[in-house]
Design a protein around this motif. Structure first.
Motif, PDB file in Angstrom:
ATOM      1  N   GLY A 290       0.806  -1.214   0.000  1.00 22.23           N
ATOM      2  CA  GLY A 290       0.000   0.000   0.000  1.00 22.23           C
ATOM      3  C   GLY A 290       0.838   1.262   0.000  1.00 22.23           C
ATOM      4  O   GLY A 290       0.354   2.340  -0.363  1.00 22.23           O
ATOM      5  N   MET A 291       2.112   1.145   0.402  1.00 17.49           N
ATOM      6  CA  MET A 291       3.020   2.292   0.374  1.00 17.49           C
ATOM      7  C   MET A 291       3.159   2.830  -1.042  1.00 17.49           C
ATOM      8  O   MET A 291       3.226   4.047  -1.260  1.00 17.49           O
ATOM      9  CB  MET A 291       4.388   1.871   0.924  1.00 17.49           C
ATOM     10  CG  MET A 291       5.386   2.999   1.064  1.00 17.49           C
ATOM     11  SD  MET A 291       4.913   4.133   2.393  1.00 17.49           S
ATOM     12  CE  MET A 291       6.368   5.178   2.456  1.00 17.49           C
ATOM     13  N   PHE A 292       3.182   1.937  -2.028  1.00 20.43           N
ATOM     14  CA  PHE A 292       3.318   2.374  -3.421  1.00 20.43           C
ATOM     15  C   PHE A 292       2.039   3.063  -3.902  1.00 20.43           C
ATOM     16  O   PHE A 292       2.092   4.021  -4.676  1.00 20.43           O
ATOM     17  CB  PHE A 292       3.666   1.180  -4.310  1.00 20.43           C
ATOM     18  CG  PHE A 292       5.006   0.571  -3.993  1.00 20.43           C
ATOM     19  CD1 PHE A 292       6.176   1.161  -4.448  1.00 20.43           C
ATOM     20  CD2 PHE A 292       5.105  -0.573  -3.215  1.00 20.43           C
ATOM     21  CE1 PHE A 292       7.417   0.622  -4.143  1.00 20.43           C
ATOM     22  CE2 PHE A 292       6.338  -1.123  -2.902  1.00 20.43           C
ATOM     23  CZ  PHE A 292       7.503  -0.527  -3.367  1.00 20.43           C
ATOM     24  N   LEU A 293       0.892   2.584  -3.442  1.00 22.16           N
ATOM     25  CA  LEU A 293      -0.363   3.264  -3.775  1.00 22.16           C
ATOM     26  C   LEU A 293      -0.391   4.657  -3.151  1.00 22.16           C
ATOM     27  O   LEU A 293      -0.882   5.612  -3.764  1.00 22.16           O
ATOM     28  CB  LEU A 293      -1.556   2.438  -3.289  1.00 22.16           C
ATOM     29  CG  LEU A 293      -1.775   1.089  -3.979  1.00 22.16           C
ATOM     30  CD1 LEU A 293      -2.945   0.344  -3.340  1.00 22.16           C
ATOM     31  CD2 LEU A 293      -2.033   1.283  -5.469  1.00 22.16           C
ATOM     32  N   ASN A 294       0.139   4.768  -1.950  1.00 18.55           N
ATOM     33  CA  ASN A 294       0.198   6.079  -1.304  1.00 18.55           C
ATOM     34  C   ASN A 294       1.144   7.028  -2.029  1.00 18.55           C
ATOM     35  O   ASN A 294       0.933   8.243  -2.041  1.00 18.55           O
ATOM     36  CB  ASN A 294       0.617   5.929   0.159  1.00 18.55           C
ATOM     37  CG  ASN A 294      -0.536   5.484   1.044  1.00 18.55           C
ATOM     38  OD1 ASN A 294      -1.690   5.815   0.790  1.00 18.55           O
ATOM     39  ND2 ASN A 294      -0.233   4.718   2.076  1.00 18.55           N
ATOM     40  N   MET A 295       2.201   6.484  -2.635  1.00 17.11           N
ATOM     41  CA  MET A 295       3.081   7.326  -3.454  1.00 17.11           C
ATOM     42  C   MET A 295       2.311   7.904  -4.633  1.00 17.11           C
ATOM     43  O   MET A 295       2.457   9.084  -4.983  1.00 17.11           O
ATOM     44  CB  MET A 295       4.271   6.512  -3.965  1.00 17.11           C
ATOM     45  CG  MET A 295       5.296   6.150  -2.930  1.00 17.11           C
ATOM     46  SD  MET A 295       6.649   5.245  -3.716  1.00 17.11           S
ATOM     47  CE  MET A 295       7.358   4.446  -2.290  1.00 17.11           C
ATOM     48  N   PHE A 296       1.493   7.066  -5.267  1.00 18.26           N
ATOM     49  CA  PHE A 296       0.647   7.553  -6.356  1.00 18.26           C
ATOM     50  C   PHE A 296      -0.288   8.648  -5.854  1.00 18.26           C
ATOM     51  O   PHE A 296      -0.473   9.683  -6.508  1.00 18.26           O
ATOM     52  CB  PHE A 296      -0.171   6.399  -6.953  1.00 18.26           C
ATOM     53  CG  PHE A 296       0.451   5.768  -8.158  1.00 18.26           C
ATOM     54  CD1 PHE A 296       0.480   6.436  -9.374  1.00 18.26           C
ATOM     55  CD2 PHE A 296       1.006   4.503  -8.088  1.00 18.26           C
ATOM     56  CE1 PHE A 296       1.057   5.856 -10.491  1.00 18.26           C
ATOM     57  CE2 PHE A 296       1.585   3.909  -9.196  1.00 18.26           C
ATOM     58  CZ  PHE A 296       1.611   4.584 -10.408  1.00 18.26           C
ATOM     59  N   MET A 297      -0.893   8.415  -4.691  1.00 14.68           N
ATOM     60  CA  MET A 297      -1.819   9.398  -4.137  1.00 14.68           C
ATOM     61  C   MET A 297      -1.120  10.729  -3.857  1.00 14.68           C
ATOM     62  O   MET A 297      -1.664  11.802  -4.123  1.00 14.68           O
ATOM     63  CB  MET A 297      -2.433   8.866  -2.839  1.00 14.68           C
ATOM     64  CG  MET A 297      -3.438   7.745  -3.018  1.00 14.68           C
ATOM     65  SD  MET A 297      -4.911   8.268  -3.941  1.00 14.68           S
ATOM     66  CE  MET A 297      -4.559   7.527  -5.545  1.00 14.68           C
ATOM     67  N   MET A 298       0.093  10.662  -3.334  1.00 14.26           N
ATOM     68  CA  MET A 298       0.828  11.887  -3.040  1.00 14.26           C
ATOM     69  C   MET A 298       1.141  12.650  -4.321  1.00 14.26           C
ATOM     70  O   MET A 298       0.913  13.867  -4.416  1.00 14.26           O
ATOM     71  CB  MET A 298       2.123  11.565  -2.296  1.00 14.26           C
ATOM     72  CG  MET A 298       2.967  12.804  -1.982  1.00 14.26           C
ATOM     73  SD  MET A 298       4.436  12.441  -1.003  1.00 14.26           S
ATOM     74  CE  MET A 298       5.386  11.470  -2.171  1.00 14.26           C
ATOM     75  N   SER A 299       1.645  11.947  -5.326  1.00 18.37           N
ATOM     76  CA  SER A 299       2.003  12.597  -6.585  1.00 18.37           C
ATOM     77  C   SER A 299       0.783  13.192  -7.274  1.00 18.37           C
ATOM     78  O   SER A 299       0.806  14.340  -7.738  1.00 18.37           O
ATOM     79  CB  SER A 299       2.687  11.578  -7.505  1.00 18.37           C
ATOM     80  OG  SER A 299       3.085  12.182  -8.710  1.00 18.37           O
ATOM     81  N   ILE A 300      -0.299  12.428  -7.329  1.00 18.15           N
ATOM     82  CA  ILE A 300      -1.521  12.901  -7.989  1.00 18.15           C
ATOM     83  C   ILE A 300      -2.102  14.107  -7.257  1.00 18.15           C
ATOM     84  O   ILE A 300      -2.531  15.088  -7.879  1.00 18.15           O
ATOM     85  CB  ILE A 300      -2.557  11.763  -8.069  1.00 18.15           C
ATOM     86  CG1 ILE A 300      -2.089  10.693  -9.066  1.00 18.15           C
ATOM     87  CG2 ILE A 300      -3.925  12.294  -8.483  1.00 18.15           C
ATOM     88  CD1 ILE A 300      -2.927   9.435  -9.053  1.00 18.15           C
ATOM     89  N   GLN A 301      -2.099  14.061  -5.935  1.00 17.10           N
ATOM     90  CA  GLN A 301      -2.701  15.159  -5.172  1.00 17.10           C
ATOM     91  C   GLN A 301      -1.884  16.443  -5.263  1.00 17.10           C
ATOM     92  O   GLN A 301      -2.445  17.539  -5.253  1.00 17.10           O
ATOM     93  CB  GLN A 301      -2.888  14.742  -3.714  1.00 17.10           C
ATOM     94  CG  GLN A 301      -3.995  13.716  -3.532  1.00 17.10           C
ATOM     95  CD  GLN A 301      -4.331  13.470  -2.082  1.00 17.10           C
ATOM     96  OE1 GLN A 301      -5.299  13.996  -1.548  1.00 17.10           O
ATOM     97  NE2 GLN A 301      -3.522  12.653  -1.436  1.00 17.10           N
ATOM     98  N   LEU A 302      -0.568  16.333  -5.363  1.00 16.04           N
ATOM     99  CA  LEU A 302       0.240  17.536  -5.548  1.00 16.04           C
ATOM    100  C   LEU A 302      -0.099  18.213  -6.871  1.00 16.04           C
ATOM    101  O   LEU A 302      -0.120  19.441  -6.974  1.00 16.04           O
ATOM    102  CB  LEU A 302       1.731  17.185  -5.507  1.00 16.04           C
ATOM    103  CG  LEU A 302       2.328  16.900  -4.130  1.00 16.04           C
ATOM    104  CD1 LEU A 302       3.789  16.480  -4.261  1.00 16.04           C
ATOM    105  CD2 LEU A 302       2.219  18.119  -3.225  1.00 16.04           C
ATOM    106  N   VAL A 303      -0.373  17.408  -7.899  1.00 19.04           N
ATOM    107  CA  VAL A 303      -0.695  17.948  -9.218  1.00 19.04           C
ATOM    108  C   VAL A 303      -2.106  18.527  -9.251  1.00 19.04           C
ATOM    109  O   VAL A 303      -2.342  19.611  -9.797  1.00 19.04           O
ATOM    110  CB  VAL A 303      -0.542  16.848 -10.290  1.00 19.04           C
ATOM    111  CG1 VAL A 303      -1.146  17.291 -11.613  1.00 19.04           C
ATOM    112  CG2 VAL A 303       0.923  16.492 -10.484  1.00 19.04           C
ATOM    113  N   THR A 304      -3.060  17.803  -8.675  1.00 19.93           N
ATOM    114  CA  THR A 304      -4.471  18.165  -8.838  1.00 19.93           C
ATOM    115  C   THR A 304      -5.006  19.081  -7.737  1.00 19.93           C
ATOM    116  O   THR A 304      -6.150  19.525  -7.820  1.00 19.93           O
ATOM    117  CB  THR A 304      -5.343  16.894  -8.860  1.00 19.93           C
ATOM    118  OG1 THR A 304      -5.211  16.190  -7.602  1.00 19.93           O
ATOM    119  CG2 THR A 304      -4.921  15.968  -9.986  1.00 19.93           C
ATOM    120  N   SER A 305      -4.202  19.374  -6.722  1.00 16.69           N
ATOM    121  CA  SER A 305      -4.711  20.157  -5.590  1.00 16.69           C
ATOM    122  C   SER A 305      -4.951  21.616  -5.935  1.00 16.69           C
ATOM    123  O   SER A 305      -5.728  22.299  -5.267  1.00 16.69           O
ATOM    124  CB  SER A 305      -3.732  20.065  -4.415  1.00 16.69           C
ATOM    125  OG  SER A 305      -2.504  20.702  -4.745  1.00 16.69           O
TER     126      SER A 305
END
Length: 388
Positions: A290-305
């Motif tokens: 799940g750590m890798f899924l959280n990496m995706f979430m972090m990257s996506i949220q920085l872009v879309t925030s």
């Protein structure tokens, strides 16, 4: 030395560490390069409101601007434009005052065009709109002023060629007035929303891994529902304490808080607990992966925030992700609370909804997972009384 290196490379933590470093490169490259691709071609997603107070003359100027600007232009009343600007639905307001054409045709008159920009936005919005305001002013001075002055001189019976020369010498009369709504005090404050979101989610990611390991160490000493209840209390208490430290540091270092320190603290606690349950949901669902899924979430949220670039200019896929992830509402609320803007009721409600959904998923995962019964202390038989 090489034997030590060989032995080290066989250890699972070393392999995991290298995999994480590699995953960060792959994930961030994939997300950011696809999210920002073609963004400069989507400036038509940005809205500029035209407030025309000068009747037909102002309408002609608005039509002229529509043919030259790459933005979406809408005619609005002053109240509608200000409301849209405050809510970030409008990126700039161009006001054509009632006396604009009259001043233009008056000898010695100084017509003024007003531009209003909301600084409670990503820094790129201010840069784009200020550049557009300068371009509009330059274009009007070259066209509108020249044409208007030439027409007046012709009415004074000057020959057309002479009128044109005199008009050129008088061009540049239009004054450009730029007003900033909710001004931001320095670049350090401009970056606070992104900093708080990034720090909060990275902290939540690391906390999720360690808390899950901690629950694993408890073994069968407690039931799964006892652990689940402890998780909820731990997340809520940690969010309150950590957000107090974060908001206090921002204020101590010169941060803005248009709505006050208390609201900033409470709002940060809300989106922090949302991040915690989101990060822990993936860890509970697939374990350490799940750590890798959280990496995706972090990257996506920085872009879309919307902290770095306006969400309006993202493609539809990333725009949709921004609508369902908590960082977008965190950034919107932080900008309102820090720099000025409407109340954050909508953002708080969406964060509460996302938190509730993540909590529900965690509850379902807990319910479906088998657990050993809690250990009970072994009973020690009482000694029998000795025979008399």
């Amino acid at each position: 030395m090489f034997s030590a290196l060989k032995a080290l490379l066989r250890k699972p933590p070393t392999i995991i560490g290298i995999s994480v470093a590699l995953a960060f490169q792959l994930i961030f490259s994939l997300v950011w390069m696809t999210a920002y691709d073609g963004m400069n071609e989507r400036t038509d997603k940005l809205t500029v409101a035209i407030v025309n107070e000068d009747g037909e003359a102002g309408k002609a100027i608005g039509e002229q601007l529509a043919g030259k600007l790459p933005f979406h232009l809408e005619n609005m009343s002053a109240e509608e434009a200000k409301d849209g600007l405050t809510k970030r639905d409008v990126q700039m307001v161009v006001t054509i005052p009632a006396t604009f054409s009259e001043q233009l045709q008056t000898a010695g008159g100084k017509p003024e065009l007003s531009f209003t920009i909301n600084e409670s936005n990503p820094a790129t919005i201010k840069s784009i709109m200020q550049s557009a305001a300068n371009s509009i002013g330059s274009a009007l001075n070259q066209n509108v002023t020249l044409q208007g002055t030439e027409a007046v001189l012709q009415q004074l019976k000057l020959p057309e060629q002479q009128a044109h020369k005199v008009a050129e010498s008088l061009s540049g009369r239009v004054a450009i007035k730029t007003e900033l709504l909710n001004p931001v005090d320095g670049m350090n404050n401009q970056m606070v929303p992104m900093m708080l979101v990034l720090a909060s989610f990275v902290g939540s990611m690391i906390m999720a891994m360690n808390v899950q390991q901690g629950f694993g160490m408890l073994g069968a000493a407690f039931s799964k529902w006892q652990k689940f209840g402890a998780r909820i209390i731990l997340n809520a208490a940690t969010a309150v304490v950590v957000s107090l430290v974060g908001s206090s540091m921002v204020m101590a270092l010169g941060g803005q808080a248009a709505h006050g320190m208390l609201e900033l603290w409470m709002f940060q606690a809300l989106f922090l607990v949302s991040f915690m349950f989101l990060a822990q949901m993936f860890i509970m669902l697939v374990g350490p992966a799940g750590m890798f899924l959280n990496m995706f979430m972090m990257s996506i949220q920085l872009v879309t925030s919307g902290a770095m670039a306006p969400r309006q200019m993202l493609n539809s896929f990333y725009g949709f992700l921004g609508e369902i992830l908590p960082a977008s509402y965190a950034v919107d609320g932080l900008m309102n609370l820090q720099f000025g803007g409407p109340a954050v009721g909508r953002q708080a409600a969406m964060l509460a909804l996302i938190t509730a959904i993540c909590l529900l998923v965690c509850l379902v995962i807990t319910a479906l997972r088998r657990s050993k019964p809690a250990l009970q202390a072994a009973s020690v038989p009482e000694p029998e009384p000795e025979a008399a």
